[in-house]
Design an enzyme around this catalytic site. Structure first.
Site, PDB file in Angstrom:
ATOM      1  N   HIS A  41      12.066   9.648 -17.135  1.00  0.00           N
ATOM      2  CA  HIS A  41      11.700   8.329 -16.627  1.00  0.00           C
ATOM      3  C   HIS A  41      12.687   8.011 -15.507  1.00  0.00           C
ATOM      4  O   HIS A  41      13.864   8.382 -15.577  1.00  0.00           O
ATOM      5  CB  HIS A  41      11.802   7.273 -17.726  1.00  0.00           C
ATOM      6  CG  HIS A  41      11.680   5.871 -17.217  1.00  0.00           C
ATOM      7  ND1 HIS A  41      10.472   5.276 -16.936  1.00  0.00           N
ATOM      8  CD2 HIS A  41      12.644   4.949 -16.917  1.00  0.00           C
ATOM      9  CE1 HIS A  41      10.673   4.047 -16.504  1.00  0.00           C
ATOM     10  NE2 HIS A  41      11.978   3.823 -16.487  1.00  0.00           N
ATOM     11  N   CYS A 115       5.808   6.505 -13.515  1.00  0.00           N
ATOM     12  CA  CYS A 115       6.961   5.781 -12.985  1.00  0.00           C
ATOM     13  C   CYS A 115       7.622   6.521 -11.826  1.00  0.00           C
ATOM     14  O   CYS A 115       8.126   5.903 -10.882  1.00  0.00           O
ATOM     15  CB  CYS A 115       7.987   5.542 -14.092  1.00  0.00           C
ATOM     16  SG  CYS A 115       8.641   7.059 -14.829  1.00  0.00           S
TER      17      CYS A 115
END
Length: 243
Positions: A41, A115
């Site tokens: 992430h 993301c």
């Protein structure tokens, strides 16, 4: 000029300790030892003490912020200085407002709009280099295949047994992620799913080129504060399978 920093996390947001340890193993082997990539992430920091990222939510924008390095869903890995932007704080506010409208939570896709893709777009708007290739490489089968074929053949041969074993684990893990996305029933923001993308097994099979194959937010709208400070109070409930 203002420094732009990328914050990278290992995706260890499962309720299962075994799953989290599996992800850490995958990242250690494929990123730390091979330099290829992993399951990460990412979020971008520019001005202030918040980082900005993107994730799934059923309604509203998927763009959200949290204190730098403090996303509770993941395990913090490292910070990477990407460069310096000549954008003023007012311009950054405008860019974040535009992206908040463009990146709706329901448009999240594990492989094509996650993301890391968002952070790439934000960096482009800020006129700084995009993310290092390894951050999102596992979502880009073609890129992985080229890198493996051209740059890591020797390393793969040296660690063949370890890589094949990790590949099997990673393949099963990612396949399971997509299966959960398709089958889960939304009953809360943290457990919502829009049916997830269909997992394409071929992406991971491309990672082996040496003869071995693996087995088979809720967000609130952002508004300029009027005092030149970055957008505030925009939160998003992270889905357990978001990268």
């Amino acid at each position: 000029m203002k420094e732009v920093v990328l914050h990278v996390y290992d995706v260890t947001n499962s309720d299962s300790e075994k799953t989290n340890n599996t992800i850490l193993q995958i990242n250690r082997i494929f990123k730390d030892r091979i330099g290829l990539g992993g399951i990460f992430h990412s979020a971008v920091q520019v001005y202030g003490e918040e980082e900005w990222s993107f994730g799934f939510c059923e309604n509203g924008s998927g763009v959200f912020s949290c204190p730098i390095g403090k996303n509770p869903m993941y395990t913090y890995r490292e910070r990477i200085v990407l460069g310096e932007t000549d954008c003023s704080i007012a311009t950054v506010n405008r860019i974040l407002r535009e992206l908040s409208r463009e990146w709706q939570g329901h448009s999240y896709d594990l492989l094509s709009r996650n993301c890391n893709h968002f952070c790439d777009v934000l960096c482009d708007r800020l006129n700084v280099p995009k993310l290092p290739g390894w951050v999102n490489r596992f979502a880009n089968a073609g890129d992985t295949a080229v890198v493996v074929a051209e740059n890591t053949a020797v390393k793969f041969r040296q660690a063949k047994t370890e890589i094949v074993n990790a590949s099997r684990v990673a393949y099963r893990f990612m396949a399971g992620l997509a299966s959960k996305n398709q089958n889960s029933q939304p009953d809360s923001p943290s457990n919502q799913s829009r049916g997830g993308p269909t997992f394409q097994g071929a992406w991971f099979k491309n990672i082996i080129s040496a003869g071995a194959k693996p087995s088979s937010s809720e967000s609130t709208s952002s508004h300029d504060t009027g005092d030149g400070s970055p957008l505030q109070n925009q939160k998003s409930a992270e889905h357990s399978t978001r990268l």
